[in-house]
Design a protein around this motif. Structure first.
Motif, PDB file in Angstrom:
ATOM      1  N   THR A 131      -4.679   3.106 -12.780  1.00 31.46           N
ATOM      2  CA  THR A 131      -4.720   3.512 -11.373  1.00 31.46           C
ATOM      3  C   THR A 131      -4.912   2.326 -10.431  1.00 31.46           C
ATOM      4  O   THR A 131      -4.949   2.514  -9.218  1.00 31.46           O
ATOM      5  CB  THR A 131      -5.867   4.513 -11.122  1.00 31.46           C
ATOM      6  OG1 THR A 131      -7.109   3.870 -11.404  1.00 31.46           O
ATOM      7  CG2 THR A 131      -5.713   5.765 -11.954  1.00 31.46           C
ATOM      8  N   ASP A 132      -5.030   1.147 -10.971  1.00 23.79           N
ATOM      9  CA  ASP A 132      -5.338  -0.025 -10.155  1.00 23.79           C
ATOM     10  C   ASP A 132      -4.130  -0.528  -9.376  1.00 23.79           C
ATOM     11  O   ASP A 132      -3.022  -0.623  -9.918  1.00 23.79           O
ATOM     12  CB  ASP A 132      -5.856  -1.174 -11.026  1.00 23.79           C
ATOM     13  CG  ASP A 132      -7.230  -0.904 -11.590  1.00 23.79           C
ATOM     14  OD1 ASP A 132      -7.994  -0.156 -10.951  1.00 23.79           O
ATOM     15  OD2 ASP A 132      -7.545  -1.439 -12.660  1.00 23.79           O
ATOM     16  N   LEU A 133      -4.380  -0.909  -8.130  1.00 29.50           N
ATOM     17  CA  LEU A 133      -3.373  -1.556  -7.294  1.00 29.50           C
ATOM     18  C   LEU A 133      -2.828  -2.793  -7.994  1.00 29.50           C
ATOM     19  O   LEU A 133      -1.646  -3.131  -7.857  1.00 29.50           O
ATOM     20  CB  LEU A 133      -3.990  -1.925  -5.935  1.00 29.50           C
ATOM     21  CG  LEU A 133      -3.137  -2.715  -4.961  1.00 29.50           C
ATOM     22  CD1 LEU A 133      -1.897  -1.936  -4.557  1.00 29.50           C
ATOM     23  CD2 LEU A 133      -3.959  -3.090  -3.744  1.00 29.50           C
TER      24      LEU A 133
ATOM     25  N   MET B 113       0.831  -1.212   0.000  1.00 31.16           N
ATOM     26  CA  MET B 113       0.000   0.000   0.000  1.00 31.16           C
ATOM     27  C   MET B 113       0.865   1.261   0.000  1.00 31.16           C
ATOM     28  O   MET B 113       0.533   2.249  -0.662  1.00 31.16           O
ATOM     29  CB  MET B 113      -0.954   0.005   1.193  1.00 31.16           C
ATOM     30  CG  MET B 113      -2.024  -1.071   1.131  1.00 31.16           C
ATOM     31  SD  MET B 113      -2.958  -1.106  -0.433  1.00 31.16           S
ATOM     32  CE  MET B 113      -3.676   0.508  -0.461  1.00 31.16           C
ATOM     33  N   ALA B 114       1.974   1.239   0.721  1.00 30.63           N
ATOM     34  CA  ALA B 114       2.873   2.396   0.734  1.00 30.63           C
ATOM     35  C   ALA B 114       3.497   2.614  -0.647  1.00 30.63           C
ATOM     36  O   ALA B 114       3.611   3.755  -1.112  1.00 30.63           O
ATOM     37  CB  ALA B 114       3.951   2.212   1.798  1.00 30.63           C
ATOM     38  N   ALA B 115       3.875   1.520  -1.301  1.00 23.30           N
ATOM     39  CA  ALA B 115       4.436   1.624  -2.656  1.00 23.30           C
ATOM     40  C   ALA B 115       3.377   2.132  -3.634  1.00 23.30           C
ATOM     41  O   ALA B 115       3.658   2.982  -4.493  1.00 23.30           O
ATOM     42  CB  ALA B 115       4.978   0.270  -3.113  1.00 23.30           C
ATOM     43  N   TYR B 116       2.155   1.626  -3.498  1.00 28.64           N
ATOM     44  CA  TYR B 116       1.049   2.077  -4.352  1.00 28.64           C
ATOM     45  C   TYR B 116       0.775   3.553  -4.136  1.00 28.64           C
ATOM     46  O   TYR B 116       0.585   4.317  -5.087  1.00 28.64           O
ATOM     47  CB  TYR B 116      -0.202   1.246  -4.053  1.00 28.64           C
ATOM     48  CG  TYR B 116      -1.437   1.711  -4.781  1.00 28.64           C
ATOM     49  CD1 TYR B 116      -1.573   1.514  -6.149  1.00 28.64           C
ATOM     50  CD2 TYR B 116      -2.475   2.336  -4.093  1.00 28.64           C
ATOM     51  CE1 TYR B 116      -2.711   1.941  -6.822  1.00 28.64           C
ATOM     52  CE2 TYR B 116      -3.609   2.755  -4.758  1.00 28.64           C
ATOM     53  CZ  TYR B 116      -3.730   2.562  -6.117  1.00 28.64           C
ATOM     54  OH  TYR B 116      -4.851   2.984  -6.775  1.00 28.64           O
TER      55      TYR B 116
ATOM     56  N   ARG C 189      -7.787  10.357  -3.818  1.00 28.34           N
ATOM     57  CA  ARG C 189      -7.094  10.329  -5.116  1.00 28.34           C
ATOM     58  C   ARG C 189      -8.052   9.925  -6.225  1.00 28.34           C
ATOM     59  O   ARG C 189      -7.931  10.383  -7.357  1.00 28.34           O
ATOM     60  CB  ARG C 189      -5.897   9.379  -5.069  1.00 28.34           C
ATOM     61  CG  ARG C 189      -4.590  10.063  -4.806  1.00 28.34           C
ATOM     62  CD  ARG C 189      -3.407   9.163  -5.143  1.00 28.34           C
ATOM     63  NE  ARG C 189      -3.564   7.823  -4.659  1.00 28.34           N
ATOM     64  CZ  ARG C 189      -3.133   7.376  -3.479  1.00 28.34           C
ATOM     65  NH1 ARG C 189      -2.494   8.184  -2.667  1.00 28.34           N
ATOM     66  NH2 ARG C 189      -3.317   6.123  -3.129  1.00 28.34           N
ATOM     67  N   GLY C 190      -9.020   9.068  -5.904  1.00 29.47           N
ATOM     68  CA  GLY C 190     -10.044   8.712  -6.887  1.00 29.47           C
ATOM     69  C   GLY C 190     -10.835   9.930  -7.322  1.00 29.47           C
ATOM     70  O   GLY C 190     -11.157  10.090  -8.505  1.00 29.47           O
ATOM     71  N   GLN C 191     -11.135  10.803  -6.369  1.00 23.09           N
ATOM     72  CA  GLN C 191     -11.821  12.047  -6.713  1.00 23.09           C
ATOM     73  C   GLN C 191     -10.940  12.902  -7.615  1.00 23.09           C
ATOM     74  O   GLN C 191     -11.413  13.480  -8.601  1.00 23.09           O
ATOM     75  CB  GLN C 191     -12.192  12.813  -5.440  1.00 23.09           C
ATOM     76  CG  GLN C 191     -13.200  12.100  -4.580  1.00 23.09           C
ATOM     77  CD  GLN C 191     -13.357  12.738  -3.208  1.00 23.09           C
ATOM     78  OE1 GLN C 191     -12.479  13.452  -2.725  1.00 23.09           O
ATOM     79  NE2 GLN C 191     -14.491  12.464  -2.578  1.00 23.09           N
ATOM     80  N   VAL C 192      -9.656  12.980  -7.269  1.00 23.65           N
ATOM     81  CA  VAL C 192      -8.725  13.787  -8.066  1.00 23.65           C
ATOM     82  C   VAL C 192      -8.598  13.228  -9.478  1.00 23.65           C
ATOM     83  O   VAL C 192      -8.587  13.996 -10.454  1.00 23.65           O
ATOM     84  CB  VAL C 192      -7.335  13.879  -7.387  1.00 23.65           C
ATOM     85  CG1 VAL C 192      -6.312  14.529  -8.309  1.00 23.65           C
ATOM     86  CG2 VAL C 192      -7.426  14.645  -6.080  1.00 23.65           C
ATOM     87  N   THR C 193      -8.518  11.906  -9.629  1.00 23.91           N
ATOM     88  CA  THR C 193      -8.378  11.344 -10.977  1.00 23.91           C
ATOM     89  C   THR C 193      -9.599  11.647 -11.829  1.00 23.91           C
ATOM     90  O   THR C 193      -9.469  11.888 -13.031  1.00 23.91           O
ATOM     91  CB  THR C 193      -8.107   9.824 -10.955  1.00 23.91           C
ATOM     92  OG1 THR C 193      -9.170   9.150 -10.301  1.00 23.91           O
ATOM     93  CG2 THR C 193      -6.787   9.509 -10.276  1.00 23.91           C
TER      94      THR C 193
ATOM     95  N   GLU D 139       2.831   5.895  -3.129  1.00 15.99           N
ATOM     96  CA  GLU D 139       3.893   6.696  -3.741  1.00 15.99           C
ATOM     97  C   GLU D 139       3.753   6.727  -5.265  1.00 15.99           C
ATOM     98  O   GLU D 139       3.870   7.788  -5.896  1.00 15.99           O
ATOM     99  CB  GLU D 139       5.251   6.117  -3.342  1.00 15.99           C
ATOM    100  CG  GLU D 139       6.428   6.892  -3.899  1.00 15.99           C
ATOM    101  CD  GLU D 139       7.749   6.271  -3.493  1.00 15.99           C
ATOM    102  OE1 GLU D 139       8.609   7.029  -3.008  1.00 15.99           O
ATOM    103  OE2 GLU D 139       7.926   5.039  -3.670  1.00 15.99           O
ATOM    104  N   TRP D 140       3.494   5.575  -5.868  1.00 20.27           N
ATOM    105  CA  TRP D 140       3.345   5.463  -7.320  1.00 20.27           C
ATOM    106  C   TRP D 140       2.171   6.304  -7.819  1.00 20.27           C
ATOM    107  O   TRP D 140       2.297   7.067  -8.786  1.00 20.27           O
ATOM    108  CB  TRP D 140       3.167   3.990  -7.676  1.00 20.27           C
ATOM    109  CG  TRP D 140       2.911   3.701  -9.115  1.00 20.27           C
ATOM    110  CD1 TRP D 140       3.774   3.872 -10.163  1.00 20.27           C
ATOM    111  CD2 TRP D 140       1.709   3.148  -9.671  1.00 20.27           C
ATOM    112  NE1 TRP D 140       3.176   3.464 -11.339  1.00 20.27           N
ATOM    113  CE2 TRP D 140       1.908   3.015 -11.057  1.00 20.27           C
ATOM    114  CE3 TRP D 140       0.496   2.754  -9.131  1.00 20.27           C
ATOM    115  CZ2 TRP D 140       0.938   2.510 -11.917  1.00 20.27           C
ATOM    116  CZ3 TRP D 140      -0.469   2.242  -9.971  1.00 20.27           C
ATOM    117  CH2 TRP D 140      -0.247   2.133 -11.343  1.00 20.27           C
ATOM    118  N   MET D 141       1.029   6.173  -7.160  1.00 17.79           N
ATOM    119  CA  MET D 141      -0.157   6.918  -7.590  1.00 17.79           C
ATOM    120  C   MET D 141       0.018   8.415  -7.391  1.00 17.79           C
ATOM    121  O   MET D 141      -0.404   9.217  -8.236  1.00 17.79           O
ATOM    122  CB  MET D 141      -1.403   6.424  -6.865  1.00 17.79           C
ATOM    123  CG  MET D 141      -2.004   5.180  -7.458  1.00 17.79           C
ATOM    124  SD  MET D 141      -2.421   5.353  -9.221  1.00 17.79           S
ATOM    125  CE  MET D 141      -3.474   6.794  -9.195  1.00 17.79           C
TER     126      MET D 141
END
Length: 180
Positions: A168-170, A10-13, A151-155, A15-17
């Motif tokens: 955007t998927d994990l 989740m932390a990597a996701y 972030r979903g709202q932002v996308t 940062e990536w997102m």
């Protein structure tokens, strides 16, 4: 997979997102970033700012947990935001740099946690001063879920502004496993 491994993912996701979102946002004009689109925090910038505010609040709370005092010591010196919509930075570049710093703090902190740490509780007060004592690991899942939610709202807002961030998927970060 142990809880700690899930949290590292989740932390990597996160940062990536965040990198993808900020790259897409940087392609827009300031007027597009701050335009009120009727989102809960108004604009793209307002929502990105809220995520930083909420992360700061939670990381400062997590810094009081015995397992986190060393790895989150850098958070103690930061002022506690007073409101969930408090503006942390006046420009996207400042917000982006702080976001990148927060993401590195999160990655290092999560990497240092043990499964035993995650089986404890955290005592804290919410923004209204109401005390709570909750499962530390459950609060970490909330922390990452909150980021994903906003972030979903932002996308969506970025897409409406013509700036697509693509995947955007994990799932994109979950490696294939060998069949057993």
């Amino acid at each position: 997979m142990k809880i700690q491994q899930h949290l590292k993912l989740m932390a990597a996701y996160n940062e990536w997102m965040n990198a993808q979102v900020y790259d897409a946002a940087s392609k827009l004009s300031t007027a597009e970033l701050v335009a009120d689109k009727g989102a809960y925090f108004g604009s793209i910038y307002g929502t990105l700012n809220h995520i930083v505010v909420a992360d700061t609040i939670w990381l400062k709370r997590f810094a009081t947990h015995p397992s986190s005092t060393a790895t989150l010591a850098v958070m103690v010196a930061l002022p506690m935001p007073e409101r969930l919509d408090q503006v942390m930075f006046d420009d996207l570049e400042g917000l982006k740099a702080h976001r990148q710093w927060l993401d590195s703090v999160i990655i290092n902190w999560i990497a240092a946690l043990t499964d035993e740490d995650l089986e404890t509780v955290l005592s804290y007060h919410n923004m209204k001063g109401v005390p709570a004592i909750r499962s530390f690991s459950s609060l970490l899942f909330h922390f990452f879920n909150h980021q994903t939610h906003h972030r979903g709202q932002v996308t969506t807002l970025l897409s409406q502004a013509g700036s697509d961030i693509e995947v955007t998927d994990l799932l994109a970060l979950i490696p294939d496993e060998a069949e057993s």
